[in-house]
Design a protein around this motif. Sequence first.
Motif, short mmCIF file in Angstrom:
data_model
loop_
_atom_site.label_atom_id
_atom_site.label_comp_id
_atom_site.label_asym_id
_atom_site.label_seq_id
_atom_site.Cartn_x
_atom_site.Cartn_y
_atom_site.Cartn_z
N MET A 235 0.85 -1.20 0.00
CA MET A 235 0.00 0.00 0.00
C MET A 235 0.89 1.26 0.00
O MET A 235 0.66 2.17 -0.78
CB MET A 235 -0.89 -0.03 1.24
CG MET A 235 -2.06 0.91 1.23
SD MET A 235 -2.97 0.66 2.77
CE MET A 235 -1.90 1.51 3.92
N PHE A 236 1.93 1.28 0.84
CA PHE A 236 2.82 2.44 0.89
C PHE A 236 3.48 2.66 -0.46
O PHE A 236 3.61 3.78 -0.93
CB PHE A 236 3.93 2.25 1.93
CG PHE A 236 3.48 2.47 3.34
CD1 PHE A 236 2.39 3.28 3.65
CD2 PHE A 236 4.16 1.88 4.39
CE1 PHE A 236 1.97 3.48 4.96
CE2 PHE A 236 3.76 2.07 5.71
CZ PHE A 236 2.66 2.87 5.99
N LYS A 237 3.91 1.55 -1.08
CA LYS A 237 4.60 1.68 -2.37
C LYS A 237 3.67 2.27 -3.40
O LYS A 237 4.05 3.14 -4.19
CB LYS A 237 5.10 0.31 -2.84
CG LYS A 237 6.38 -0.12 -2.15
CD LYS A 237 6.86 -1.43 -2.75
CE LYS A 237 7.93 -2.07 -1.92
NZ LYS A 237 8.18 -3.45 -2.22
N ALA A 238 2.40 1.80 -3.40
CA ALA A 238 1.42 2.30 -4.37
C ALA A 238 1.18 3.80 -4.12
O ALA A 238 1.16 4.60 -5.08
CB ALA A 238 0.12 1.51 -4.24
N GLN A 239 1.09 4.20 -2.85
CA GLN A 239 0.87 5.61 -2.53
C GLN A 239 2.05 6.46 -2.97
O GLN A 239 1.89 7.57 -3.48
CB GLN A 239 0.67 5.79 -1.01
CG GLN A 239 -0.70 5.36 -0.53
CD GLN A 239 -0.77 5.24 0.99
OE1 GLN A 239 0.23 5.36 1.69
NE2 GLN A 239 -1.97 4.98 1.51
N ARG A 240 3.26 5.93 -2.78
CA ARG A 240 4.46 6.68 -3.18
C ARG A 240 4.50 6.86 -4.69
O ARG A 240 4.92 7.90 -5.18
CB ARG A 240 5.72 5.95 -2.70
CG ARG A 240 6.05 6.23 -1.24
CD ARG A 240 7.00 5.20 -0.70
NE ARG A 240 8.31 5.23 -1.32
CZ ARG A 240 9.33 5.97 -0.88
NH1 ARG A 240 9.19 6.73 0.16
NH2 ARG A 240 10.51 5.90 -1.48
N LYS A 241 4.06 5.82 -5.43
CA LYS A 241 4.04 5.92 -6.90
C LYS A 241 3.09 7.03 -7.34
O LYS A 241 3.41 7.83 -8.21
CB LYS A 241 3.58 4.59 -7.52
CG LYS A 241 4.74 3.72 -7.91
CD LYS A 241 4.25 2.58 -8.78
CE LYS A 241 5.33 1.51 -8.88
NZ LYS A 241 4.83 0.19 -9.09
N VAL A 242 1.90 7.04 -6.71
CA VAL A 242 0.89 8.06 -7.06
C VAL A 242 1.45 9.45 -6.75
O VAL A 242 1.37 10.37 -7.57
CB VAL A 242 -0.43 7.82 -6.27
CG1 VAL A 242 -1.41 8.95 -6.44
CG2 VAL A 242 -1.06 6.49 -6.69
N ALA A 243 2.10 9.59 -5.58
CA ALA A 243 2.65 10.90 -5.19
C ALA A 243 3.75 11.32 -6.15
O ALA A 243 3.81 12.49 -6.56
CB ALA A 243 3.18 10.83 -3.76
#
Length: 249
Positions: A235-243
């Motif tokens: 989940m963190f990785k996905a959020q970082r990609k979006v950011a």
Amino acid sequence: MDKQITLYAAKICPYTQRVEIALSEARAEYTRFEIDLQNKPAWFQPQVNPESKVPTIAYGGPPVPPSQPSPESVKITESLVLLEFVADLFPQSRILSSDPVERAKTRFFIDFFSTRVAPPHVAALLRGESFEPLIRGLLGFQELLSKEGMYAMGDQFSIADIAVAPFILRLETAVTNELGVYEPGEGTKFWSCYQSHPKFERLRRYAAALKERESVKSTYDSEYIKNAYSKRFEMFKAQRKVAAAATAA
Ligand SMILES: N[C@@H](CCC(=O)N[C@@H](CS)C(=O)NCC(=O)O)C(=O)O
């Protein structure tokens, strides 16, 4: 009759495990209630902890189901406060010395871990920063360990050990499974340095002693933590990609 103890807990949470270890060392009778941190019950924040965090102990009051907490019980929060509370309630557990110098040393040890090891640990795992500051923090921390005894303060297992054990266990589970937002391979690289380098010898012996302690073993489910961390870091990785994509746009 002794007052009742209800622990609001979450299996993933290292702060919760601190309190579970202390209660286990004290052979305390208590009721454990798991809080789903992704979907907390509506009564938890208003009736148990205004900060909406685990661990929280409800102490005393009438015998009620944990999901119907009584306003008459005292609600106590913050894991380090709770460790001392358990030590005070159960002095026979000997998890906090009565000697002022030993108590000061114990608190200094915990403070060192909280300020010099925990922040670079979080930075490496959750922000993908270098493991170097964590290595430096661990080497400094190692210097504080008793030279002859098995545990932090000597041969007596204490709240110093209880405060750090959940984090040391979770670090191993994370890096040996490459769980974190760091570059692939960095976890394994850190782990092989830690496992093989003579400079970590005392820390390795200490970590092994912690892992062997029954109260620590019985409150840690590495498979559960592995799966929970795996989901959380995805989940963190996905959020970082979006950011990152939003910044680039
Ligand atoms: N400083 C607190 C930290 C407790 C804490 O951060 N607990 C987390 C779980 S590990 C929590 O309940 N977070 C609230 C949430 O996820 O909504 C302590 O030592 O007890």
